[in-house]
Scaffold this motif. Structure first.
Motif, short mmCIF file in Angstrom:
data_model
loop_
_atom_site.label_atom_id
_atom_site.label_comp_id
_atom_site.label_asym_id
_atom_site.label_seq_id
_atom_site.Cartn_x
_atom_site.Cartn_y
_atom_site.Cartn_z
N LEU A 6 -38.18 80.24 -22.69
CA LEU A 6 -39.24 81.03 -23.30
C LEU A 6 -39.64 82.24 -22.46
N ARG A 7 -38.98 82.45 -21.33
CA ARG A 7 -39.42 83.47 -20.39
C ARG A 7 -39.47 84.87 -21.00
N ALA A 8 -38.54 85.19 -21.90
CA ALA A 8 -38.47 86.53 -22.47
C ALA A 8 -39.68 86.87 -23.34
N HIS A 9 -40.42 85.85 -23.75
CA HIS A 9 -41.56 86.06 -24.64
C HIS A 9 -42.90 85.96 -23.90
N CYS A 10 -42.84 85.85 -22.57
CA CYS A 10 -44.05 85.63 -21.77
C CYS A 10 -44.22 86.73 -20.73
N SER A 11 -45.48 87.03 -20.42
CA SER A 11 -45.83 87.80 -19.24
C SER A 11 -46.92 87.06 -18.50
N PHE A 12 -47.02 87.31 -17.20
CA PHE A 12 -47.89 86.52 -16.33
C PHE A 12 -48.76 87.47 -15.51
N ILE A 13 -50.09 87.29 -15.61
CA ILE A 13 -51.02 88.18 -14.93
C ILE A 13 -52.07 87.36 -14.18
N GLN A 14 -52.15 87.58 -12.87
CA GLN A 14 -53.19 86.92 -12.08
C GLN A 14 -54.46 87.77 -12.15
N THR A 15 -55.49 87.22 -12.74
CA THR A 15 -56.75 87.96 -12.89
C THR A 15 -57.87 86.98 -13.22
N PRO A 16 -59.07 87.23 -12.71
CA PRO A 16 -60.20 86.39 -13.10
C PRO A 16 -60.63 86.70 -14.53
N ALA A 17 -61.17 85.70 -15.19
CA ALA A 17 -61.60 85.89 -16.58
C ALA A 17 -62.72 86.91 -16.69
N GLN A 18 -63.51 87.07 -15.63
CA GLN A 18 -64.65 88.00 -15.69
C GLN A 18 -64.22 89.44 -15.94
N THR A 19 -62.99 89.79 -15.52
CA THR A 19 -62.55 91.18 -15.65
C THR A 19 -61.32 91.33 -16.53
N LEU A 20 -60.44 90.33 -16.51
CA LEU A 20 -59.13 90.44 -17.17
C LEU A 20 -58.46 91.77 -16.79
N ALA A 21 -58.51 92.07 -15.50
CA ALA A 21 -57.91 93.30 -15.00
C ALA A 21 -56.43 93.36 -15.35
N ALA A 22 -55.94 94.57 -15.59
CA ALA A 22 -54.55 94.85 -15.95
C ALA A 22 -54.22 94.48 -17.38
N THR A 36 -57.07 82.78 -26.46
CA THR A 36 -57.31 81.33 -26.43
C THR A 36 -57.68 80.92 -25.02
N SER A 37 -58.37 79.79 -24.93
CA SER A 37 -58.73 79.24 -23.62
C SER A 37 -59.07 77.77 -23.80
N ARG A 38 -58.77 76.99 -22.77
CA ARG A 38 -59.11 75.57 -22.79
C ARG A 38 -59.64 75.17 -21.42
N ALA A 39 -60.88 74.66 -21.41
CA ALA A 39 -61.49 74.13 -20.17
C ALA A 39 -61.41 75.13 -19.03
N MET A 40 -61.74 76.38 -19.31
CA MET A 40 -61.74 77.42 -18.29
C MET A 40 -63.12 78.03 -18.13
N LEU A 41 -63.76 78.38 -19.24
CA LEU A 41 -65.03 79.10 -19.18
C LEU A 41 -66.10 78.30 -18.46
N ALA A 42 -66.02 76.99 -18.53
CA ALA A 42 -67.01 76.14 -17.86
C ALA A 42 -67.06 76.36 -16.36
N TYR A 43 -65.96 76.83 -15.77
CA TYR A 43 -65.90 77.03 -14.33
C TYR A 43 -66.27 78.45 -13.90
N VAL A 44 -66.52 79.33 -14.86
CA VAL A 44 -66.80 80.73 -14.57
C VAL A 44 -68.30 80.93 -14.36
N GLU A 45 -68.68 81.47 -13.22
CA GLU A 45 -70.10 81.68 -12.95
C GLU A 45 -70.69 82.76 -13.85
N ASP A 46 -69.98 83.87 -14.01
CA ASP A 46 -70.49 84.97 -14.82
C ASP A 46 -69.87 84.90 -16.21
N LYS A 47 -70.37 84.00 -17.01
CA LYS A 47 -69.83 83.81 -18.36
C LYS A 47 -70.02 85.03 -19.26
N PRO A 48 -71.16 85.71 -19.23
CA PRO A 48 -71.30 86.89 -20.10
C PRO A 48 -70.22 87.94 -19.83
#
Length: 307
Positions: free
Chosen positions: A102-118, A128-140
């Motif tokens: 499946l590699r040709a259909h995927c890209s991978f970006i390291q970024t915090p959810a607060q910014t989604l930089a790049a 989509t997200s699963r069991a991630m937002l609960a760990y984010v301090e700055d949810k807004p």
């Protein structure tokens, strides 16, 4: 307990928990845990309403649980961006994508959810997200980032655990035990409170300061409304049932959250031998027979970005 080989990756708190801690390092119990997680994954993807031609952003993608299932579900063309704060998990996900073809259909970006930089503005069709937002301090900030990267008419679907009720119950137990004279306290209940208090907030102040417990399902709906999402729909699922039977050695190795000590570590550093024996005598039979009852509370939320 079997020890099967797996790709070598450097560890951080997120990868160590996802790959080992959540199933107590027991590879016989791991498929049981993954089957329960797959039910949550499927509900999130059902809510995403995926179709061919879309680009999906999976925030907090971990080892690719949602992303790879989405790619299996949808005919090409269809692409997935896996974003995560954890470099080791993204590396593992990339290895898995290659192994799965499946590699040709995927890209991978390291970024915090607060910014989604790049990740560019209005560049994805679905988040989509699963069991991630609960760990984010700055949810807004994270939710505003979701809105920013969605195309007009785009859709969001997530599944999140709600831990506030369990923390409130523990806080009530803490308050009662602290108000009782020392000689009248029930030793077993005191041990339960000490154990759980090392794994989750046990006072009102701790609940308010911990991102895992300082929000309810209603708060989550309001956060998405405040960010500008429309057509917000939330379903609250509460399941009170007995857990699967498992060896006591597995149970005490399971960490309920990343960065939280397992019961074995609590025994070693915080309990006397007599206290360990007392707690084990009260729980072990129920754990190993599958009679131990617990409550899981999850929210499934969908929302849209208007054109």
């Amino acid at each position: 307990m079997r020890d099967l080989g797996e790709p070598e990756v450097e560890a951080d708190v997120w990868s160590d928990w996802l790959l080992h801690g959540r199933h107590g390092r027991d590879l016989d119990y791991e498929p049981i845990m993954l089957a329960a997680v797959a039910k949550i994954r499927d509900r999130v993807l059902d809510g995403a309403k995926l179709i061919s031609g879309m680009t999906l952003l999976d925030v907090g993608a971990g080892d690719g649980l949602l992303s790879f299932e989405a790619l299996r579900r949808v005919e090409q063309p269809f692409s997935v961006i896996l974003s995560d704060v954890s470099a080791p998990l993204l590396k593992r996900a990339e290895h898995l994508a290659t192994d799965l073809g499946l590699r040709a259909h995927c890209s991978f970006i390291q970024t915090p959810a607060q910014t989604l930089a790049a990740i560019a503005d209005e560049s994805v069709d679905v988040v989509t997200s699963r069991a991630m937002l609960a760990y984010v301090e700055d949810k807004p900030s994270a939710i505003r980032s979701f809105l920013r990267v969605l195309k007009p008419g785009g859709r969001l679907s997530l599944g999140e655990p709600i831990h506030q009720d369990a923390a409130v119950q523990l806080t009530a137990l803490t308050r009662v035990l602290r108000s009782e004279p020392e000689n009248s306290k029930t030793p077993y209940l005191s041990l339960l409170q000490r154990w759980r208090g090392l794994q989750m907030p046990s006072t009102s102040a701790e609940i308010r300061s911990n991102p895992l417990t300082n929000f309810s399902e209603r708060d989550l709906v309001q956060l998405f409304r405040d960010a500008g999402f429309a057509n917000v729909h939330m379903e609250l699922h509460m399941d009170v049932k007995s857990g699967p039977a498992m060896p006591w050695s597995t149970f005490i190795e399971i960490a309920p959250q990343p960065g939280v000590p397992c019961l074995r570590e609590i025994f070693e550093h915080h309990f006397t031998a007599a206290e360990v024996a007392l707690l084990e005598s009260g729980m072990r039979a129920d754990v190993e027979s599958g009679r131990l009852t617990g409550q899981n509370t999850n929210v499934y939320l969908t929302a849209e970005k208007l054109c």
